[in-house]
Scaffold this motif. Structure first.
Motif, PDB file in Angstrom:
ATOM      1  N   ILE A  71       0.891  -1.260  -0.096  1.00  0.00           N
ATOM      2  CA  ILE A  71       0.018   0.253   0.078  1.00  0.00           C
ATOM      3  C   ILE A  71       0.850   1.314   0.018  1.00  0.00           C
ATOM      4  N   ALA A  72       1.959   1.301   0.504  1.00  0.00           N
ATOM      5  CA  ALA A  72       2.826   2.411   0.629  1.00  0.00           C
ATOM      6  C   ALA A  72       3.707   2.698  -0.708  1.00  0.00           C
ATOM      7  N   ASP A  73       3.870   3.941  -0.861  1.00  0.00           N
ATOM      8  CA  ASP A  73       4.208   4.469  -2.230  1.00  0.00           C
ATOM      9  C   ASP A  73       5.924   3.922  -1.896  1.00  0.00           C
ATOM     10  N   LYS A  74       6.495   3.509  -3.091  1.00  0.00           N
ATOM     11  CA  LYS A  74       7.813   2.726  -3.060  1.00  0.00           C
ATOM     12  C   LYS A  74       8.689   3.592  -2.589  1.00  0.00           C
ATOM     13  N   GLY A  75       9.556   3.196  -1.308  1.00  0.00           N
ATOM     14  CA  GLY A  75      10.610   3.707  -0.683  1.00  0.00           C
ATOM     15  C   GLY A  75      10.332   4.933   0.149  1.00  0.00           C
ATOM     16  N   SER A  76       8.735   4.895   0.501  1.00  0.00           N
ATOM     17  CA  SER A  76       8.443   6.184   1.401  1.00  0.00           C
ATOM     18  C   SER A  76       8.211   5.944   2.845  1.00  0.00           C
ATOM     19  N   PHE A  77       8.348   4.419   3.005  1.00  0.00           N
ATOM     20  CA  PHE A  77       7.823   3.808   4.525  1.00  0.00           C
ATOM     21  C   PHE A  77       9.158   4.280   5.531  1.00  0.00           C
ATOM     22  N   GLU A  78       9.054   5.002   6.457  1.00  0.00           N
ATOM     23  CA  GLU A  78       9.787   5.116   7.532  1.00  0.00           C
ATOM     24  C   GLU A  78       9.225   4.292   8.809  1.00  0.00           C
ATOM     25  N   GLU A  79      10.019   3.532   9.208  1.00  0.00           N
ATOM     26  CA  GLU A  79       9.455   2.905  10.528  1.00  0.00           C
ATOM     27  C   GLU A  79       9.795   3.873  11.665  1.00  0.00           C
ATOM     28  N   LEU A  80       8.724   3.931  12.569  1.00  0.00           N
ATOM     29  CA  LEU A  80       8.741   4.618  13.879  1.00  0.00           C
ATOM     30  C   LEU A  80       8.620   3.521  15.297  1.00  0.00           C
ATOM     31  N   PHE A  81       9.167   3.751  16.337  1.00  0.00           N
ATOM     32  CA  PHE A  81       8.997   3.028  17.528  1.00  0.00           C
ATOM     33  C   PHE A  81       9.287   1.603  17.452  1.00  0.00           C
ATOM     34  N   GLY A  82      10.290   1.365  16.486  1.00  0.00           N
ATOM     35  CA  GLY A  82      10.614  -0.243  16.273  1.00  0.00           C
ATOM     36  C   GLY A  82      11.619  -0.825  17.434  1.00  0.00           C
ATOM     37  N   ASP A  83      11.860   0.018  18.196  1.00  0.00           N
ATOM     38  CA  ASP A  83      12.712  -0.397  19.368  1.00  0.00           C
ATOM     39  C   ASP A  83      11.641  -0.730  20.549  1.00  0.00           C
ATOM     40  N   VAL A  84      10.521  -0.543  20.569  1.00  0.00           N
ATOM     41  CA  VAL A  84       9.623  -0.972  21.456  1.00  0.00           C
ATOM     42  C   VAL A  84       9.171  -2.380  21.395  1.00  0.00           C
ATOM     43  N   SER A  85       9.469  -3.286  22.337  1.00  0.00           N
ATOM     44  CA  SER A  85       9.265  -4.544  22.552  1.00  0.00           C
ATOM     45  C   SER A  85       8.544  -5.159  23.723  1.00  0.00           C
ATOM     46  N   SER A  86       8.034  -6.438  23.579  1.00  0.00           N
ATOM     47  CA  SER A  86       7.362  -6.746  24.889  1.00  0.00           C
ATOM     48  C   SER A  86       8.448  -7.371  25.945  1.00  0.00           C
ATOM     49  N   THR A  87       8.043  -7.153  27.314  1.00  0.00           N
ATOM     50  CA  THR A  87       8.736  -7.787  28.307  1.00  0.00           C
ATOM     51  C   THR A  87       7.619  -9.052  28.868  1.00  0.00           C
ATOM     52  N   ASN A  88       8.137  -9.483  29.957  1.00  0.00           N
ATOM     53  CA  ASN A  88       7.500 -10.514  30.822  1.00  0.00           C
ATOM     54  C   ASN A  88       6.866  -9.939  31.939  1.00  0.00           C
ATOM     55  N   PRO A  89       5.956  -9.156  31.891  1.00  0.00           N
ATOM     56  CA  PRO A  89       5.517  -8.125  33.040  1.00  0.00           C
ATOM     57  C   PRO A  89       4.902  -9.150  34.264  1.00  0.00           C
ATOM     58  N   LEU A  90       4.365 -10.280  33.901  1.00  0.00           N
ATOM     59  CA  LEU A  90       3.724 -11.019  35.079  1.00  0.00           C
ATOM     60  C   LEU A  90       4.696 -12.360  35.161  1.00  0.00           C
ATOM     61  N   MET A  91       5.738 -12.299  34.848  1.00  0.00           N
ATOM     62  CA  MET A  91       6.718 -13.463  34.703  1.00  0.00           C
ATOM     63  C   MET A  91       6.086 -14.603  34.151  1.00  0.00           C
ATOM     64  N   PHE A  92       5.371 -14.638  33.268  1.00  0.00           N
ATOM     65  CA  PHE A  92       4.606 -15.929  32.813  1.00  0.00           C
ATOM     66  C   PHE A  92       5.519 -16.931  32.441  1.00  0.00           C
ATOM     67  N   PRO A  93       5.365 -18.064  32.904  1.00  0.00           N
ATOM     68  CA  PRO A  93       6.265 -19.283  32.224  1.00  0.00           C
ATOM     69  C   PRO A  93       6.341 -19.401  31.118  1.00  0.00           C
ATOM     70  N   GLY A  94       7.581 -19.430  30.489  1.00  0.00           N
ATOM     71  CA  GLY A  94       7.873 -19.754  28.839  1.00  0.00           C
ATOM     72  C   GLY A  94       7.385 -18.455  28.116  1.00  0.00           C
ATOM     73  N   TYR A  95       7.196 -17.470  28.602  1.00  0.00           N
ATOM     74  CA  TYR A  95       6.578 -16.567  27.664  1.00  0.00           C
ATOM     75  C   TYR A  95       7.892 -15.768  27.072  1.00  0.00           C
ATOM     76  N   GLN A  96       8.866 -15.724  27.729  1.00  0.00           N
ATOM     77  CA  GLN A  96      10.106 -15.040  27.433  1.00  0.00           C
ATOM     78  C   GLN A  96      10.822 -15.710  26.335  1.00  0.00           C
ATOM     79  N   GLU A  97      10.754 -17.050  26.369  1.00  0.00           N
ATOM     80  CA  GLU A  97      11.311 -18.002  25.371  1.00  0.00           C
ATOM     81  C   GLU A  97      10.339 -17.835  24.067  1.00  0.00           C
ATOM     82  N   LYS A  98       9.117 -18.089  24.199  1.00  0.00           N
ATOM     83  CA  LYS A  98       8.089 -17.739  23.374  1.00  0.00           C
ATOM     84  C   LYS A  98       8.682 -16.455  22.460  1.00  0.00           C
TER      85      LYS A  98
END
Ligand SMILES: [Zn+2]
Length: 182
Positions: A71-98
């Motif tokens: 959908i985006a015009d060729k070469g026009s996409f600039e990613e924003l907030f790409g460094d935001v990612s999930s943590t494991n706030p509830l220490m859910f077993p196996g979530y970090q590995e998943k």
């Protein structure tokens, strides 16, 4: 902008019915994908030429980056907030590995890709969820990225275009998946 039929006819009597898939020459030994709806094997090149829609009308899953490419015009996409990612706030077993496995398989840091781009020459913000990252499910980081994008769009007076392809809230983050990151 790539030609995409956003408004498909509701039935075959409207607007002359479905358009046929473009004919693409199939190379010998080319990989094929089975359509889960009509059970036909479709050459991958034909599938791509028809924007991942089978001639029977079945829509295959679309990765976020490929949807942006569509959908985006060729070469026009600039990613924003790409460094935001999930943590494991509830220490859910196996979530970090998943998360680590899904990250390495999908190549994405989170289930949504945000950024700004031009669509048919118009500046806009985009968020596109990725069904290949834990079914596009929503956790703190997904909510945070979308919130940041809307704030960015408001500041820059840009429209927001979003593609929600989501399996719902991510159970591994419980109620927190519906809240902003602390
Ligand atoms: Zn099909």
């Amino acid at each position: 902008m790539a030609l995409i039929n956003f408004l498909k006819p509701k039935n075959q009597l409207e607007e002359g019915g479905r358009t046929a898939a473009p004919v693409v020459q199939q190379d010998e030994g080319e990989p094929e994908k089975k359509c889960p709806n009509c059970h036909k094997d479709i050459p991958v090149s034909r599938l791509w030429a028809n924007s991942l829609v089978c001639s029977c009308g079945y829509h295959f899953r679309v990765k976020a980056r490929y949807r942006i490419h569509m959908i985006a015009d060729k070469g026009s996409f600039e990613e924003l907030f790409g460094d935001v990612s999930s943590t494991n706030p509830l220490m859910f077993p196996g979530y970090q590995e998943k998360l680590e496995t899904v990250h390495s398989v999908s190549g994405e840091a989170e289930a949504v890709v945000c950024g700004r781009a031009k669509v048919d020459g118009t500046d806009c913000c985009l968020f596109v969820m990725d069904p290949y990252f834990m079914m596009g499910s929503m956790g703190c980081a997904v909510g945070e990225k979308i919130t940041l994008l809307f704030e960015y769009a408001a500041e820059n007076r840009l429209p927001v275009v979003g593609f929600t392809v989501s399996g719902g809230a991510r159970m591994q983050e419980g109620l927190l998946s519906l809240m902003q990151m602390a």
